[in-house]
Scaffold this motif. Structure first.
Motif, short mmCIF file in Angstrom:
data_model
loop_
_atom_site.label_atom_id
_atom_site.label_comp_id
_atom_site.label_asym_id
_atom_site.label_seq_id
_atom_site.Cartn_x
_atom_site.Cartn_y
_atom_site.Cartn_z
N LEU A 1 57.26 74.87 -1.60
CA LEU A 1 58.40 75.05 -2.50
C LEU A 1 58.48 73.90 -3.51
O LEU A 1 58.68 74.13 -4.71
N ILE A 2 58.31 72.68 -3.04
CA ILE A 2 58.37 71.51 -3.92
C ILE A 2 57.25 71.56 -4.95
O ILE A 2 57.46 71.32 -6.15
N THR A 3 56.05 71.90 -4.50
CA THR A 3 54.92 72.01 -5.42
C THR A 3 55.16 73.09 -6.46
O THR A 3 54.83 72.92 -7.64
N ASP A 4 55.76 74.19 -6.04
CA ASP A 4 56.03 75.31 -6.96
C ASP A 4 57.01 74.89 -8.04
O ASP A 4 56.87 75.29 -9.21
N ILE A 5 58.01 74.08 -7.68
CA ILE A 5 59.00 73.62 -8.67
C ILE A 5 58.31 72.81 -9.77
O ILE A 5 58.50 73.07 -10.96
N TYR A 6 57.51 71.84 -9.35
CA TYR A 6 56.92 70.91 -10.32
C TYR A 6 55.69 71.47 -11.03
O TYR A 6 55.51 71.26 -12.24
N GLU A 7 54.85 72.16 -10.28
CA GLU A 7 53.59 72.62 -10.86
C GLU A 7 53.68 73.98 -11.54
O GLU A 7 52.83 74.31 -12.37
N ALA A 8 54.70 74.76 -11.19
CA ALA A 8 54.85 76.09 -11.80
C ALA A 8 56.12 76.15 -12.65
O ALA A 8 56.05 76.40 -13.86
N GLY A 9 57.28 75.92 -12.03
CA GLY A 9 58.55 76.05 -12.73
C GLY A 9 58.66 75.18 -13.96
O GLY A 9 58.90 75.67 -15.07
N TYR A 10 58.49 73.86 -13.78
CA TYR A 10 58.62 72.94 -14.90
C TYR A 10 57.54 73.18 -15.95
O TYR A 10 57.82 73.22 -17.15
N LYS A 11 56.31 73.35 -15.50
CA LYS A 11 55.21 73.50 -16.44
C LYS A 11 55.29 74.81 -17.22
O LYS A 11 54.84 74.89 -18.36
N ARG A 12 55.86 75.84 -16.60
CA ARG A 12 56.02 77.11 -17.29
C ARG A 12 56.98 76.95 -18.47
O ARG A 12 56.75 77.48 -19.56
N ILE A 13 58.05 76.19 -18.26
CA ILE A 13 59.01 75.94 -19.34
C ILE A 13 58.36 75.10 -20.44
O ILE A 13 58.45 75.43 -21.63
N LEU A 14 57.69 74.03 -20.04
CA LEU A 14 57.08 73.13 -21.03
C LEU A 14 56.00 73.81 -21.85
O LEU A 14 55.79 73.48 -23.02
N SER A 15 55.32 74.80 -21.25
CA SER A 15 54.25 75.49 -21.97
C SER A 15 54.79 76.36 -23.10
O SER A 15 54.04 76.74 -24.00
N ARG A 16 56.09 76.68 -23.07
CA ARG A 16 56.69 77.51 -24.12
C ARG A 16 56.82 76.74 -25.44
O ARG A 16 56.91 77.35 -26.50
N TYR A 17 56.83 75.42 -25.35
CA TYR A 17 57.00 74.63 -26.56
C TYR A 17 55.64 74.40 -27.22
O TYR A 17 54.96 73.40 -26.98
N ASN A 18 55.25 75.34 -28.05
CA ASN A 18 53.98 75.25 -28.77
C ASN A 18 54.19 74.40 -30.01
O ASN A 18 54.85 74.80 -30.96
N THR A 19 53.61 73.20 -30.01
CA THR A 19 53.88 72.24 -31.09
C THR A 19 53.39 72.74 -32.45
O THR A 19 54.00 72.46 -33.47
N THR A 20 52.30 73.50 -32.46
CA THR A 20 51.77 74.01 -33.73
C THR A 20 52.76 74.98 -34.36
O THR A 20 53.07 74.90 -35.56
N ARG A 21 53.28 75.90 -33.56
CA ARG A 21 54.22 76.89 -34.08
C ARG A 21 55.54 76.23 -34.46
O ARG A 21 56.16 76.59 -35.45
N ILE A 22 55.99 75.27 -33.66
CA ILE A 22 57.24 74.57 -33.97
C ILE A 22 57.11 73.84 -35.30
O ILE A 22 58.01 73.87 -36.14
#
Length: 249
Positions: free
Chosen positions: A143-164
């Protein structure tokens, strides 16, 4: 004690009681082995106790870290929801081209904003670099690994710097900014004090590129909202399960 055993052994040998001596020798070996096993057991117990204390300390620290990130997630969710709703309004403006009004200027400004999520990860990084195995519960570890390695990273991956960057370039080219911001305002309140006034409203409402940017903003915003909702629930679950696990220690 050793001197006593030595005297008994010497007496048995001197008296020629070989059979008794053999029995005594076997008994002495068994006693030594029991002593060694007890020493090993005590040593193992001490090591396990040290690991448990370290596990508890790290989990308490991790729980505090997750609680801080949870508040950040909630705040960023509200901000993302605000920006997403403004983008939906702007899309409606493009489709219906209403008479421009002052309230539209706020939506133009907010529709281009993003919420930058900065999760705290220092305790988890310490765990990951050697202490993750200290957690004896496999389900909690997953569960802890899923929070940090999936949950957080999934959100951060949405911020595409080129498109922004592309969006902001368009924004700066076609809008001018005004503000009636006041000191010591919260971030959301501060952003509500800004206005983005189109340089050419008619051009903007008929520009396919602007429509495309707003459509993409809405799509990414909807994904971000879903990601925030899912991650908030997983983080809540993680905090709750850590609390329950610590009660067993």
């Amino acid at each position: 004690m050793i001197k006593l055993f030595r005297n008994i052994r010497k007496t048995l040998i001197n008296e020629g009681k070989t059979y008794n001596y053999i029995k005594y020798a076997i008994g002495e070996i068994i006693l030594v082995m029991i002593g060694i096993l007890l020493a090993l057991q005590i040593n193992n117990w001490n090591e396990n106790r040290k690991d448990t204390l370290k596990e508890v300390a790290n989990l308490k620290s991790l729980k505090s870290e997750l609680e801080i990130s949870l508040e950040e997630l909630k705040s960023d969710y509200k901000a993302t929801e605000l920006y997403h709703n403004s983008a939906l309004k702007v899309q409606n403006y493009i489709r219906n081209i209403p008479q421009i009004s002052d309230s539209m200027h706020l939506d133009f400004y907010l529709s281009f904003q993003i919420s930058n999520f900065y999760p705290k990860t220092s305790t988890y990084e310490t765990f990951k670099n050697g202490n993750l195995e200290l957690i004896k519960s496999d389900s909690l570890k997953i569960l802890i690994t899923d929070i940090y390695e999936a949950g957080y990273k999934r959100i951060l991956s949405r911020y595409n710097t080129t498109r922004i960057s592309s969006r902001m370039n368009y924004y700066q080219e076609h809008f001018r900014i005004t503000s009636n911001a006041k000191p010591n305002e919260g971030l959301l309140q501060l952003r509500r004090s800004f206005k983005a006034i189109p340089n050419n409203y008619e051009f903007l409402m008929n520009d396919p590129k602007f429509e495309s940017i707003i459509s993409e903003t809405i799509y990414v915003g909807s994904l971000l909202l879903r990601d925030f909702e899912n991650t908030i629930e997983v983080v809540k679950k993680g905090i709750s399960e850590i609390e329950d696990y610590l009660k067993t220690k």
